[in-house]
Structure formats: structure tokens, C-alpha cells
Design an enzyme around this catalytic site. Structure first.
Site, PDB file in Angstrom:
ATOM      1  N   ARG A  70       0.641  -1.449  -0.466  1.00 54.55           N
ATOM      2  CA  ARG A  70       0.225  -0.013  -0.135  1.00 54.55           C
ATOM      3  C   ARG A  70       1.083   1.145  -0.575  1.00 54.55           C
ATOM      4  O   ARG A  70       1.885   1.157   0.721  1.00 54.55           O
ATOM      5  CB  ARG A  70      -0.602   0.102   1.587  1.00 54.55           C
ATOM      6  CG  ARG A  70      -1.773  -0.859   0.919  1.00 54.55           C
ATOM      7  CD  ARG A  70      -2.885  -0.921   2.052  1.00 54.55           C
ATOM      8  NE  ARG A  70      -2.273  -0.902   3.630  1.00 54.55           N
ATOM      9  CZ  ARG A  70      -2.132  -0.565   4.750  1.00 54.55           C
ATOM     10  NH1 ARG A  70      -2.022   0.690   4.716  1.00 54.55           N
ATOM     11  NH2 ARG A  70      -1.509  -1.173   5.547  1.00 54.55           N
ATOM     12  N   TYR A 198      -1.302  -3.505  -6.784  1.00 55.04           N
ATOM     13  CA  TYR A 198      -1.561  -4.428  -5.213  1.00 55.04           C
ATOM     14  C   TYR A 198      -2.378  -4.683  -4.493  1.00 55.04           C
ATOM     15  O   TYR A 198      -3.340  -3.137  -5.011  1.00 55.04           O
ATOM     16  CB  TYR A 198      -0.282  -3.496  -4.129  1.00 55.04           C
ATOM     17  CG  TYR A 198      -0.533  -4.418  -2.919  1.00 55.04           C
ATOM     18  CD1 TYR A 198       0.559  -5.370  -3.208  1.00 55.04           C
ATOM     19  CD2 TYR A 198      -0.813  -3.461  -2.147  1.00 55.04           C
ATOM     20  CE1 TYR A 198       0.291  -6.044  -1.457  1.00 55.04           C
ATOM     21  CE2 TYR A 198      -1.110  -4.238  -0.689  1.00 55.04           C
ATOM     22  CZ  TYR A 198      -0.549  -5.202  -1.198  1.00 55.04           C
ATOM     23  OH  TYR A 198      -0.786  -5.645   0.457  1.00 55.04           O
ATOM     24  N   GLY A 199      -2.509  -5.386  -3.833  1.00 51.22           N
ATOM     25  CA  GLY A 199      -3.941  -5.536  -3.626  1.00 51.22           C
ATOM     26  C   GLY A 199      -4.564  -4.725  -2.674  1.00 51.22           C
ATOM     27  O   GLY A 199      -5.631  -4.007  -3.276  1.00 51.22           O
ATOM     28  N   LYS A 207      -9.673  -2.412   1.245  1.00 50.50           N
ATOM     29  CA  LYS A 207      -9.363  -1.174   2.146  1.00 50.50           C
ATOM     30  C   LYS A 207     -10.239  -0.281   1.768  1.00 50.50           C
ATOM     31  O   LYS A 207     -10.270   0.420   2.189  1.00 50.50           O
ATOM     32  CB  LYS A 207      -7.724  -1.208   2.409  1.00 50.50           C
ATOM     33  CG  LYS A 207      -6.893  -2.499   2.672  1.00 50.50           C
ATOM     34  CD  LYS A 207      -7.468  -2.477   4.242  1.00 50.50           C
ATOM     35  CE  LYS A 207      -6.588  -3.203   4.588  1.00 50.50           C
ATOM     36  NZ  LYS A 207      -6.483  -4.128   5.900  1.00 50.50           N
ATOM     37  N   HIS A 227     -11.695  -1.958  10.995  1.00 49.47           N
ATOM     38  CA  HIS A 227      -9.598  -3.147  10.854  1.00 49.47           C
ATOM     39  C   HIS A 227      -9.522  -4.227  11.663  1.00 49.47           C
ATOM     40  O   HIS A 227      -8.915  -4.211  12.666  1.00 49.47           O
ATOM     41  CB  HIS A 227      -8.620  -1.653  10.210  1.00 49.47           C
ATOM     42  CG  HIS A 227      -7.479  -2.609   9.667  1.00 49.47           C
ATOM     43  ND1 HIS A 227      -6.189  -2.185  10.240  1.00 49.47           N
ATOM     44  CD2 HIS A 227      -7.533  -4.715   8.797  1.00 49.47           C
ATOM     45  CE1 HIS A 227      -5.200  -2.924   9.428  1.00 49.47           C
ATOM     46  NE2 HIS A 227      -6.145  -3.749   9.129  1.00 49.47           N
ATOM     47  N   SER A 249      -0.510  -3.823  11.538  1.00 43.72           N
ATOM     48  CA  SER A 249       0.046  -5.250  10.455  1.00 43.72           C
ATOM     49  C   SER A 249       1.420  -5.571  11.852  1.00 43.72           C
ATOM     50  O   SER A 249       1.889  -5.079  12.646  1.00 43.72           O
ATOM     51  CB  SER A 249       0.370  -4.282   9.449  1.00 43.72           C
ATOM     52  OG  SER A 249       1.123  -3.473   9.304  1.00 43.72           O
ATOM     53  N   CYS A 251       1.189  -8.321  13.906  1.00 39.68           N
ATOM     54  CA  CYS A 251       1.141  -8.495  14.858  1.00 39.68           C
ATOM     55  C   CYS A 251       0.303  -9.606  15.013  1.00 39.68           C
ATOM     56  O   CYS A 251      -0.180  -9.860  16.464  1.00 39.68           O
ATOM     57  CB  CYS A 251      -0.141  -7.568  15.678  1.00 39.68           C
ATOM     58  SG  CYS A 251       1.101  -6.035  16.259  1.00 39.68           S
ATOM     59  N   GLY A 252      -0.175 -10.325  14.086  1.00 35.05           N
ATOM     60  CA  GLY A 252      -0.175 -11.599  14.803  1.00 35.05           C
ATOM     61  C   GLY A 252      -2.490 -12.036  14.262  1.00 35.05           C
ATOM     62  O   GLY A 252      -3.062 -12.617  14.790  1.00 35.05           O
ATOM     63  N   ASN A 255      -3.189 -14.762  12.419  1.00 36.19           N
ATOM     64  CA  ASN A 255      -3.104 -16.537  13.352  1.00 36.19           C
ATOM     65  C   ASN A 255      -3.688 -16.602  14.215  1.00 36.19           C
ATOM     66  O   ASN A 255      -4.164 -17.630  14.782  1.00 36.19           O
ATOM     67  CB  ASN A 255      -1.746 -16.224  13.702  1.00 36.19           C
ATOM     68  CG  ASN A 255      -0.250 -16.045  12.881  1.00 36.19           C
ATOM     69  OD1 ASN A 255      -0.489 -16.516  11.830  1.00 36.19           O
ATOM     70  ND2 ASN A 255       0.720 -15.890  13.117  1.00 36.19           N
ATOM     71  N   ASP A 278      -9.635  -9.770   8.725  1.00 37.67           N
ATOM     72  CA  ASP A 278      -9.425  -8.314   8.774  1.00 37.67           C
ATOM     73  C   ASP A 278      -9.921  -7.153   8.993  1.00 37.67           C
ATOM     74  O   ASP A 278      -9.545  -5.969   9.336  1.00 37.67           O
ATOM     75  CB  ASP A 278      -8.065  -8.199   7.219  1.00 37.67           C
ATOM     76  CG  ASP A 278      -8.389  -6.888   6.784  1.00 37.67           C
ATOM     77  OD1 ASP A 278      -7.033  -6.655   8.214  1.00 37.67           O
ATOM     78  OD2 ASP A 278      -7.916  -6.374   5.665  1.00 37.67           O
ATOM     79  N   ASN A 365       6.194  -8.751   1.905  1.00 35.51           N
ATOM     80  CA  ASN A 365       4.706  -8.570   2.221  1.00 35.51           C
ATOM     81  C   ASN A 365       4.120  -8.941   1.097  1.00 35.51           C
ATOM     82  O   ASN A 365       2.931  -9.298   0.623  1.00 35.51           O
ATOM     83  CB  ASN A 365       4.599  -7.319   1.825  1.00 35.51           C
ATOM     84  CG  ASN A 365       2.991  -6.528   2.220  1.00 35.51           C
ATOM     85  OD1 ASN A 365       2.754  -7.185   2.852  1.00 35.51           O
ATOM     86  ND2 ASN A 365       2.498  -5.680   0.995  1.00 35.51           N
ATOM     87  N   ARG A 367       1.877 -12.235  -0.327  1.00 35.71           N
ATOM     88  CA  ARG A 367       0.321 -12.663   0.089  1.00 35.71           C
ATOM     89  C   ARG A 367       0.063 -13.726  -1.429  1.00 35.71           C
ATOM     90  O   ARG A 367       0.116 -14.621  -1.619  1.00 35.71           O
ATOM     91  CB  ARG A 367      -0.708 -11.585  -0.115  1.00 35.71           C
ATOM     92  CG  ARG A 367      -0.322 -10.139   0.387  1.00 35.71           C
ATOM     93  CD  ARG A 367      -0.089 -10.063   1.462  1.00 35.71           C
ATOM     94  NE  ARG A 367      -0.147  -8.930   2.333  1.00 35.71           N
ATOM     95  CZ  ARG A 367      -0.845  -8.316   2.822  1.00 35.71           C
ATOM     96  NH1 ARG A 367      -2.304  -8.676   3.241  1.00 35.71           N
ATOM     97  NH2 ARG A 367      -0.644  -6.960   3.467  1.00 35.71           N
ATOM     98  N   ARG A 398       2.310  -3.901  19.402  1.00 32.88           N
ATOM     99  CA  ARG A 398       3.285  -4.522  19.470  1.00 32.88           C
ATOM    100  C   ARG A 398       4.140  -3.632  20.600  1.00 32.88           C
ATOM    101  O   ARG A 398       4.905  -2.420  19.997  1.00 32.88           O
ATOM    102  CB  ARG A 398       4.070  -5.291  18.440  1.00 32.88           C
ATOM    103  CG  ARG A 398       5.850  -5.350  18.379  1.00 32.88           C
ATOM    104  CD  ARG A 398       6.718  -5.416  17.120  1.00 32.88           C
ATOM    105  NE  ARG A 398       5.330  -6.906  16.575  1.00 32.88           N
ATOM    106  CZ  ARG A 398       6.362  -7.622  16.429  1.00 32.88           C
ATOM    107  NH1 ARG A 398       7.136  -7.850  17.029  1.00 32.88           N
ATOM    108  NH2 ARG A 398       6.006  -8.739  15.406  1.00 32.88           N
ATOM    109  N   GLY A 492      -1.135 -19.961  20.079  1.00 33.07           N
ATOM    110  CA  GLY A 492      -2.670 -20.190  20.379  1.00 33.07           C
ATOM    111  C   GLY A 492      -2.896 -20.498  22.262  1.00 33.07           C
ATOM    112  O   GLY A 492      -3.433 -20.936  22.204  1.00 33.07           O
TER     113      GLY A 492
HETATM  114  C1  OXD Z   1      -3.599  -4.446   5.768  1.00 34.57           C
HETATM  115  C2  OXD Z   1      -3.800  -5.381   4.906  1.00 34.57           C
HETATM  116  O1  OXD Z   1      -2.442  -3.705   5.200  1.00 34.57           O
HETATM  117  O2  OXD Z   1      -4.432  -5.872   5.824  1.00 34.57           O
HETATM  118  O3  OXD Z   1      -3.365  -3.946   7.013  1.00 34.57           O
HETATM  119  O4  OXD Z   1      -3.016  -6.045   4.206  1.00 34.57           O
HETATM  120 MN    MN Z   2      -5.162  -5.381   7.258  1.00 31.19          MN
END
Ligand code: OXD
Ligand code: MN
Length: 583
Positions: A70, A198-199, A207, A227, A249, A251-252, A255, A278, A365, A367, A398, A492
Site C-alpha cells: 500500500r 497491489y491488493g 481497504k 480493521h 500490521s 501483530c498476528g 494467526n 481483517d 509482503n 501474499r 506490539r 495458540g
Molecule cells: C493491511 C492488510 O495492510 O490487511 O492491513 O493488507
Molecule cells: Mn489489514
């Protein structure tokens, strides 16, 4: 024909006159269309088939070298008044922005096909969902939007019924960073994105629509576009609580959304259900609770670091029907990224022979784009039209020091302050100094489509008589001890913290009140089998008065930076905590 479809056709004609495509293709979202586009992209080299035995129907896309993320400095919110975009956004006057970007769009689709993509963000039959139409000259965007949204005929039918949609115009242009803009016109429900494939810049449903435009719409319509991941936690009694969680971003988030309970918890019957990783749209229901949907239909996740250890659910879902962007490949033509314990990259993300001295094999980055329903933990309620009820909102960052493992906000106003004060330390993955604390309110810094001060006010406004708002918490999985090692195992085992959070929601466990909020007592956290020393747990749950006084001063200065628009209730809350720490 309905007037909405007239308006849509008119806009498509206008765009075609401006951009001069050779052909116009209306996307119906069918399998036949997807196959045809895939074949086209493979023939053009835009998609490279991966190993069909190990990864059936998986493809690799390599983006232009200077188009991998981005671009916040080229992203604008174009409201008539600069103050309405706020200091948190880059601003340009709408007329100037239209003129600037339209000059780039002029004739840009000559020799190309223009795709018209009707899409729905959220389950097609949900009253919380919203529709849009993206016009693009990139078949890669079409393929990704097909996975990430409900695209095609049903979305078009809903648009016709509803009479409104977000307009998104996109062209990859020349992929020249000097000729790149991501423009948002919230009052016109319009997005114009030029020069990037890019996405986050090009899949306009994500976004641009689901956060920047939707946050603006949500303010006027009384809901929240956030978000946040959404995860369902089922306890051994079969009761499921849904948690919405915002993290900056790295920070998992993905996951946590797909967490697998630790063995002891699994044996007892704990289960975790993924609703989204997300974005979360939340709206007060008739019962006063906040009900949430995931507006997306897929995951556009970061590949590096995804492994059997960190996220087994994600790894398993990537075995078929996935588009990989900017990963490396092995000699067997399998996708590869840093963090995978097996396999050796032979080609890096740019397609060059891999040389360890040249930096990472996969772009940091890089994906994967994959349908959410491919995830083994995908919630059976993720597609419910009315959404899922949110029991707890979790903010996190974090922070190596200062911020305890978990604390609970005393009430909604305190919770809004906790979200507004969210911060994260920069990591080596980003350019610039490492370990610098950056404020990222509600993890929305790059995504809030209007002035943050007004956004905080909007959050506060949900505290109404009859509202049954979720409890608000803050977590920090990244606390380090004096030896520089992480104090908390994370992954976990984060379920142990979520268990305390949900016990608080159910009123099943006590807490120790402190100036910064309510913390678990050491005995309240299930740390069995973790091998933590008692002093580690004490450190994780310690409130450092001096450090927090400095933190509250910084938070005060941060709120002041939004000037007179900052809600007085937030300043009062900040002063209350600062006074309690000083007293
Ligand atoms: C971000 C994403 O950058 O989800 O937050 O791609
Ligand atoms: Mn995001």
C-alpha cells in the site's frame, strides 16, 4: 430497466469514453468466466501455474518490483473541507483530485479490456452488507475480487434492488510510482485508483471500500466499519462468544483469527471459529448488542511467517485454489516463503535465481488470496445474514515493555480511550527506526475515511441507554523480559488470555483494579504447562506507575494533536487516569 442500472450503465459509458478500452466485459462471477480469465492470464504470463500435484489450481503472480505494498503517501481522502479528512489523512480538494487522476485515466485502457465487477461486501442477503462496482483493466484484480468478495450476478441484482453502490475506478496504468494515486471521495461514494496493481491499492472492495468509504458511511448511518478480525471461541459447554480484535500490521491478526487451542484446551473441548481476519462491520441490533459481519469472502494474507507452527489452519487451506503473489518457488515448483521449515527456494519473488545474499526469497509482503470457506476453522455462522453478536472488543499492539499482557477497560468511554491510544513499536520489517512507538488508533490510522477526532466521537456515541455494548480489553503478546526474550509464548496459548477475557464477560472471574484498568491476578490465568516462572507472570501483569505516567502524558499530547474536535469525554478520561497514577 431500473434507474440504478441506468445510472450504472451511464457511469460505465462515461468511464469507457475517458479510458478508451478495446472491449468491455461485465463480470458474472461464473466458473466459466473464471477459467477463461485464468487461461488468458497464464497465456500472458500474468499467472504462473504452480505444482499441480501438491497445489492443484494454485497460481503465482509476480508484481512489478516497485508495486508491492500500500502507498499511504499517495492515498488521499478528498472531502470538500480539509478538516473533515483530518490530520490522519492526506487531503486534496475533490475538484483538483478528480482533475489530476482523470488526466491519468484518459486513454489508459487503449488496447486493453475494461472489466466491470459488481460485488457485494458481506453475505449477499445481509442487511449489514453493502455493494459496489469496480471497473478495472486488470484481470488479476478480477480474479482476486472473485475470491475476496461476492462478485457477479447476485451482487448486480442487489444493486438494482437497493439503488445505491460504491463506484470504484481502477487502472494499473503504467505501474509507474510517479503516476500513482489512490483517491477517495467519501461524499460521492467514489474511489479512483491509478498506477498500482497491489491488493490494498487495487482490490477496491477491501481497504478502499470496506474501510475508508465504509467508515465514512458508517458514521452517517450509525454503525462501525473496523480493521478487526472476528473469531468465535467455543467453550467445553458448547457456548460460543465472538470477539472482534484490532491490531496494527505484523501483530498476528490472521494467526489469532485461525488459532488452534493448546492441547489441554482441545482435550477439554475448546474450539475456535474463524469469521474474518481483517475487517469487521458492526451494527447495534434490536437487542442492544453489536452484531458483526465479515464483509470479505476471502483472505488476502501475508505469506512469510505462515507455517505449521504459527498457523496450521492457514497452511492447510493454501494447498489448493490459491493465488500467491510475490512468493518464491522451489525446484518442484512449490510456493515458498521465509518461515517454512522445509523446501529450498530456487527462484526469488522476482523470478531471479535465488541468491541468499540478495535478501529474502519471498517478498516480506508476499501474499496469498484464498476463499475463506477453505479454512478448516471457518465458522458455520460466518455467513449468517444478521451477523454474530460481539461479546468483547480487543485492542492490541506490539510493545516490548510497559504494556501488560492484558487489561480490561472499566467502561465504554475508557475502552474508546484504550483504542484511541493504541500503539505499536516499529519492527525491522518496516523501513525506518526500529522500536519507535507509533500511535495507530483502533489500527485504523491508514484506513479511517474521516477525521479521527470525529471517529472517536462516533465510537463514544454508541453508549446509549439500552445498549449492551461489548466489554473492551487491551492485550500485548509481545512483552519482553530483562533477558530480551518474549515473556509470553503467544500463538495458540493466546487462548489462555481469551479465556480470562470471556470469563470477565460472563462475570465468572475477578480482577484487580488498577489506574490503567482491571488486570487478572496471577492465579486467574491458566498458565499450566507453560513452564513460566512466577516472576515472569508478575512481570506480564505489572503496572509500572512511572512508565504509565509518561505514557498517559504522551496520549494526552496525541489527543491534543487533533485540536478542538477531540471529544472532551476522551480528554476527561485521560486526565482521570493520569491523576489516578499521580495520586
Ligand atoms: C493491511 C492488510 O495492510 O490487511 O492491513 O493488507
Ligand atoms: Mn489489514
Amino acid at each position: 430497466m431500473s434507474s440504478t442500472l441506468d445510472a450504472l450503465n451511464q457511469w460505465v459509458d462515461e468511464v469507457a469514453r475517458l479510458t478508451q478500452p478495446d472491449r468491455i466485459h461485465w463480470c458474472d462471477g461464473s466458473d466459466a468466466e473464471a477459467r477463461q480469465l485464468n487461461d488468458l492470464m497464464v497465456a500472458r504470463g500474468d499467472l504462473i501455474p504452480l505444482n499441480d500435484k501438491t497445489h492443484p489450481n494454485c497460481f503465482l503472480h509476480r508484481s512489478s518490483k516497485s508495486d508491492v505494498a500500500r502507498v499511504e503517501h499517495l492515498t488521499f481522502v478528498c472531502t470538500p473541507e480539509r478538516e473533515d479528512a483530518g490530520p490522519n489523512n492526506h487531503w486534496m480538494a475533490p475538484a483538483e483530485a478528480h482533475a489530476k487522476v482523470d488526466a491519468l485515466f484518459a486513454g489508459c485502457m487503449r488496447g486493453r479490456t475494461m472489466y466491470v465487477i459488481p460485488y457485494c461486501m458481506g453475505p449477499i442477503d445481509s442487511p449489514i452488507s453493502r455493494c459496489g462496482v469496480e471497473i478495472t483493466d486488470s484481470p488479476y484484480v478480477v480474479a482476486n475480487m472473485r475470491i475476496m468478495t461476492r462478485m457477479g450476478a447476485p451482487a448486480l441484482a442487489r444493486i438494482e434492488r437497493e439503488g445505491t453502490f460504491v463506484k470504484g475506478l481502477h487502472s494499473t496504468g503504467e505501474l509507474d510510482p510517479e503516476r500513482r494515486f489512490i483517491m477517495h471521495f467519501p461524499e460521492e461514494l467514489t474511489i479512483k485508483s491509478y498506477g498500482s496493481g497491489y491488493g490494498g491499492n487495487a482490490l477496491l472492495g477491501k481497504k478502499c471500500h470496506a474501510l475508508r468509504i465504509a467508515s465514512y458511511q458508517a458514521r452517517t448511518e450509525g454503525w462501525l466499519a473496523e480493521h478487526m478480525l472476528i473469531v468465535g471461541i467455543e467453550n467445553p459447554k458448547g457456548e460460543t462468544h465472538y470477539v472482534a480484535a484490532a491490531f496494527p500490521s505484523a501483530c498476528g491478526k490472521t494467526n489469532l483469527a485461525m488459532l488452534i487451542p493448546p492441547e489441554g484446551y482441545r482435550e477439554k473441548g475448546w474450539k475456535v471459529w474463524t469469521v474474518g481476519d481483517d475487517i469487521c462491520w458492526m451494527k447495534p441490533g434490536a437487542d442492544g448488542r453489536l452484531w458483526a459481519i465479515n464483509p470479505e469472502a476471502g483472505f488476502f494474507g501475508v505469506a512469510p511467517g505462515t507455517s505449521q507452527k504459527t498457523n496450521p489452519n492457514a497452511l492447510a487451506m493454501l494447498g489448493h485454489d490459491t493465488i500467491f503473489t510475490n512468493v518464491a518457488v522451489t525446484v518442484d515448483n512449490d510456493p515458498w516463503w521465509e518461515g517454512l521449515p522445509t523446501g529450498t527456494p530456487v527462484k526469488d519473488w522476482q523470478g531471479n535465481d535465488y541468491q541468499p545474499g540478495n535478501g529474502p526469497a519471498a517478498h516480506p509482503n508476499s501474499r496469498f488470496t484464498v476463499r475463506a470457506s477453505q479454512c478448516a476453522s471457518f465458522s458455520p455462522h460466518a455467513e449468517d445474514a444478521h451477523g454474530v453478536p460481539i461479546s468483547a472488543i480487543v485492542f492490541g499492539g506490539r510493545r516490548e515493555s510497559l504494556v501488560p499482557l492484558v487489561f480490561e477497560a472499566r467502561d465504554w468511554t475508557h475502552g474508546v480511550l484504550v483504542g484511541a491510544a493504541m500503539a505499536s513499536e516499529t519492527t525491522a520489517a518496516a523501513t525506518g527506526a526500529v522500536g519507535v512507538v507509533r500511535r495507530d488508533p483502533m489500527a485504523m490510522k491508514p484506513f479511517c475515511g474521516y477525521n479521527f477526532a470525529d471517529y472517536f466521537g462516533h465510537w463514544l456515541s454508541f453508549d446509549q441507554p439500552g445498549a449492551k455494548l461489548p466489554k473492551v480489553f487491551h492485550v500485548n503478546w509481545f512483552r519482553k523480559g530483562s533477558d530480551g526474550k518474549f515473556l509470553w509464548p503467544g500463538f495458540g496459548d493466546n487462548l489462555r488470555v481469551l479465556e480470562w477475557i470471556l470469563d470477565r464477560v460472563d462475570g465468572k472471574v475477578g480482577a484487580q483494579p488498577t489506574a490503567i484498568g482491571n488486570l487478572p491476578r496471577a492465579a486467574d490465568l491458566d498458565t499450566q504447562g507453560l513452564g513460566l516462572e512466577p516472576h515472569h507472570v508478575d512481570e506480564l501483569l505489572h503496572v509500572d506507575r512511572d512508565g504509565w505516567q509518561r505514557e498517559m502524558d504522551e496520549i494526552g499530547a496525541y489527543l491534543d494533536s487533533y485540536g478542538a474536535r477531540t471529544p472532551e469525554a476522551l480528554r476527561r478520561e485521560q486526565r482521570k487516569i493520569a491523576d489516578a497514577l499521580a495520586g
